[in-house]
Enzyme design. Structure first.
Site, PDB file in Angstrom:
ATOM      1  N   ASP A 167     -10.506   1.695  -3.586  1.00  0.00           N
ATOM      2  CA  ASP A 167     -10.951   1.292  -2.251  1.00  0.00           C
ATOM      3  C   ASP A 167     -12.465   1.176  -2.170  1.00  0.00           C
ATOM      4  O   ASP A 167     -13.000   0.730  -1.155  1.00  0.00           O
ATOM      5  CB  ASP A 167     -10.470   2.298  -1.200  1.00  0.00           C
ATOM      6  CG  ASP A 167      -9.031   2.058  -0.781  1.00  0.00           C
ATOM      7  OD1 ASP A 167      -8.488   0.983  -1.118  1.00  0.00           O
ATOM      8  OD2 ASP A 167      -8.450   2.931  -0.119  1.00  0.00           O
ATOM      9  N   ASP A 176       0.826  -1.208   0.000  1.00  0.00           N
ATOM     10  CA  ASP A 176       0.000   0.000   0.000  1.00  0.00           C
ATOM     11  C   ASP A 176       0.864   1.263   0.000  1.00  0.00           C
ATOM     12  O   ASP A 176       2.069   1.224   0.290  1.00  0.00           O
ATOM     13  CB  ASP A 176      -0.927  -0.007   1.223  1.00  0.00           C
ATOM     14  CG  ASP A 176      -2.313   0.543   0.917  1.00  0.00           C
ATOM     15  OD1 ASP A 176      -2.432   1.361  -0.020  1.00  0.00           O
ATOM     16  OD2 ASP A 176      -3.268   0.172   1.618  1.00  0.00           O
TER      17      ASP A 176
END
Length: 680
Positions: free
Chosen positions: A484, A427
């Site tokens: 997301d 990430d």
């Protein structure tokens, strides 16, 4: 692509498009490319070369802006030095007075129809670089508009259509990563082009840091396209600079032709697979089930349920390390939290493996929290000013420093070496405090080192969703997290636009919770499952919330995906031209053309009552096809008629499917029809 030059001057592209006869006279093409001169102009038009030179009175954006080490601006004037012209092409030009050498490299791929190009600047003495463009090419005169891409968190891959006009369409990403806002792609359709018809040109700049795009129409009407790193990203003087690769392609089969070139090139040329023969496993990610609240018994229960649904990989997300109870602390403290895992990660991994699933884990290696042991010990490792604005309560760690990369490598390699882990979700949850090419190169070096040490570990690129998706990061990773947002309606559009560049096999898509955590909307499990089945399928919800109906539907769709993934993973994604704006549809088909699946998503309420026919594409017009509505049993009670597809398979010609189309049953918004076809 035809590249010509006058005397010793820099070369220019005088033709790019449909293949020409091999006997074409290139001297004639060079002469025919010249435009007329009239009043109010120079006596000769400056060349729109591979690197337009300000010293040649070029009236637009130059391809190189550079200063000597003492700050004096240089105005290069390059002359021909050498050329290597085989399957690939390398051209070198030299400015003897300023001690500069400019090299243009072109690599062609006859199967994917991609041209990969870059520009390299070498200097006798260190210089400061302001701007260096990859090889500059003309944009088509037969185009009315250009399509580039913007977005935001949970809303990536939104298209911008901008009409050509005198002046510059100038986009610069200075966030230090690819960015939700500035995906480095550009499509230039010629007038009348659609997904399936007409001519189109397309570009992608394969770099994970800040970048700049220039699409300029000169006063004389010529148009140029430039790509490069964002300006002033190189902070230090140096003697060598290079652009990232610029990937270019042309299509005479609509925008789908460009999409197929990019999809195939990414899948077959750029991504390197640890286990190429392994089917893409169905994911389960625990993030939206537990967030930071890790309890071994709960995670084992969730793993049991995920395996029964069909999951084949369990990914442990953020919260397993340091004292990470929320997103304000412990980044860079990459050691297992003994409070949550008193016996380490092994008990959870062993349980997951006993269920037949592999195990993946989350890292955010390029970030650091001020509230962390490492920041307290090494505050100088943070990138940027001490009083900078934080993002998600974190800073970037300075990846240009070898000692930083060594530290992160040691911590990550310890976790990987001591546990049976085959997957990293990598990430990158905030932008950089300033653009810095050294940061991107440092990240590349760390990933390359870890991949060399752990060649069987797969890596997913995630950056608050789709904030770092580009061909540069895909040279080092095998999956991207588009967004997301697990909102199936938003995903339908995001996936549709991303297919202009990305294949199914690397594009993750998960079935989210009943009530989406990022939008608050509620969708039926069938819609959520079929949207995820359009790409590399996974789940990211708490399976304990599923009722019997949801469990049955999700299990059935997952089983369908597993039965079809062998051919879908290598299939082309063809965007369909829907004559109903409410329908977002695509056709996935292998190169053999012997079968296909169509996903027709209803994204809104249609203006008309009955569905309009949906035309397919890329079929053999003379062949017969059996077409079946795979999910006909999900038809609404308001679908009261009996279109042929509701009754069973139909057999029709490819010509009919492409010229008239398929007539689908009526449906509510937020639903999906799935059509399976096979050539007889």
């Amino acid at each position: 692509m035809v590249i010509t030059a006058t005397g010793e001057r820099l070369p220019q592209v005088v033709y790019w498009g449909e293949r020409l006869p091999l006997g074409e006279d290139l001297v004639t093409l060079h002469n025919a490319y010249a435009i007329d001169v009239t009043g109010g102009m120079l006596d000769e038009n400056p060349n729109l070369s591979l690197s337009p030179e300000a010293s040649r009175t070029f009236p637009g954006q130059p391809g190189l802006i550079v200063r000597s080490q003492d700050g004096t601006p240089l105005l290069p004037k390059f002359c021909f030095e050498s050329v290597e012209n085989g399957k690939d092409l390398t051209i070198r030009y030299r400015d003897e007075e300023n001690g500069l050498t400019l090299t243009f490299e072109f690599i062609t791929d006859a199967e994917t129809h991609i041209i990969r190009s870059k520009t390299v600047l070498n200097t006798d003495n260190p210089v400061h670089l302001h701007w260096l463009a990859a090889p500059v090419v003309p944009a088509p005169q037969a185009s009315d508009e250009m399509i580039d891409f913007t977005g935001r968190w949970c809303g990536e891959f939104q298209t911008n259509r901008t009409a050509w006009s005198p002046g510059i369409r100038y986009r610069e990403n200075r966030t230090g990563r690819t960015g939700h806002e500035h995906f480095p792609g550009l499509i230039i359709p010629c007038s009348g082009a659609t997904n399936t018809l007409g001519e189109a040109y397309a570009f992608h700049y394969g770099w994970s840091g800040g970048h700049r795009m220039v699409a300029e129409e000169l006063p004389d009407g010529r148009r140029q396209i430039q790509w490069g790193h964002a300006a002033r990203m190189e902070h230090d003087a140096a003697t060598e600079f290079s652009t990232a690769p610029l990937y270019m392609t042309y299509s005479n089969e609509g925008m789908n032709g460009c999409a197929l070139s990019f999809q195939r090139h990414v899948r077959d040329r750029i991504v390197t697979w640890p286990k190429p023969d392994r089917p893409r496993p169905v994911h389960y990610n625990c993030w939206e089930a537990v967030y930071f609240d890790h309890k071994l018994d709960v995670l084992c229960d969730i793993a049991d349920r995920a395996a029964k649904l069909g999951a084949e990989r369990f990914v442990l997300d953020d919260g397993w390390f340091g004292n990470r109870d929320d997103d304000t602390r412990a980044l860079s403290d990459w050691e297992v939290d003994p409070r949550k895992y008193p016996d380490g990660l092994t008990p959870l991994i062993d349980h997951v493996k006993s269920l037949g699933m592999s195990f993946g884990i989350w890292f955010e290696p390029e970030m650091i929290n001020p509230d962390s042991n490492i920041h307290r010990a090494h505050p100088d490792w943070a990138l940027g000013a001490e009083d900078q604005l934080l993002g998600r309560q974190q800073k970037a760690i300075n990846m240009a420093l070898p000692e930083v990369r060594d530290f992160i490598y040691d911590r990550m390699s310890s976790i990987l070496a001591n546990h049976d882990i085959d997957y990293i979700k990598w990430d990158h949850n905030r932008v950089l405090p300033m653009p810095d090419a050294a940061q991107t190169r440092g990240s590349y070096r760390l990933i390359d080192r870890l991949r060399e040490q752990f060649p069987n570990v797969e890596i997913e690129s995630c950056a608050s969703g789709g904030g770092r998706i580009d061909f540069g990061i895909l040279e080092r990773t095998q999956r991207v997290w588009l967004s997301d947002s697990n909102d199936a309606l938003e995903r339908l559009n995001i996936q549709h636009n991303a297919a202009l560049f990305l294949p199914l096999s690397i594009t993750g898509s998960h079935v989210g919770p009943r009530r989406c955590h990022t939008s608050g909307r509620i969708f039926d499990i069938s819609f959520r499952a079929w949207v995820a089945a359009q790409r590399h399928m996974g789940f990211e919800m708490d399976p304990r919330e599923l009722d019997d109906y949801e469990t049955r539907v999700l299990t059935e769709v997952t089983s369908w995906w597993k039965h079809n993934r062998d051919w879908m993973e290598d299939a082309d994604i063809l965007r369909l031209d829907s004559h109903d704006p409410a329908v977002i549809a695509e056709q996935q088909m292998p190169r053999s053309g012997d079968r296909f699946v169509v996903f027709a998503g209803k994204a809104a309420t249609s203006a008309q009552i009955a569905p309009r026919p949906l035309r397919l594409t890329g079929l053999n017009p003379h062949a017969m096809y059996e077409v079946n509505l795979a999910n006909r049993l999900t038809a609404s009670h308001l679908s009261r008629g009996m279109p042929a597809l509701k009754d069973g398979p139909i057999t029709v010609s490819g010509a009919y499917l492409m010229r008239y189309g398929v007539t689908l049953p009526w449906s509510f918004p937020d639903t999906m029809w799935v059509l399976e076809g096979k050539r007889l």
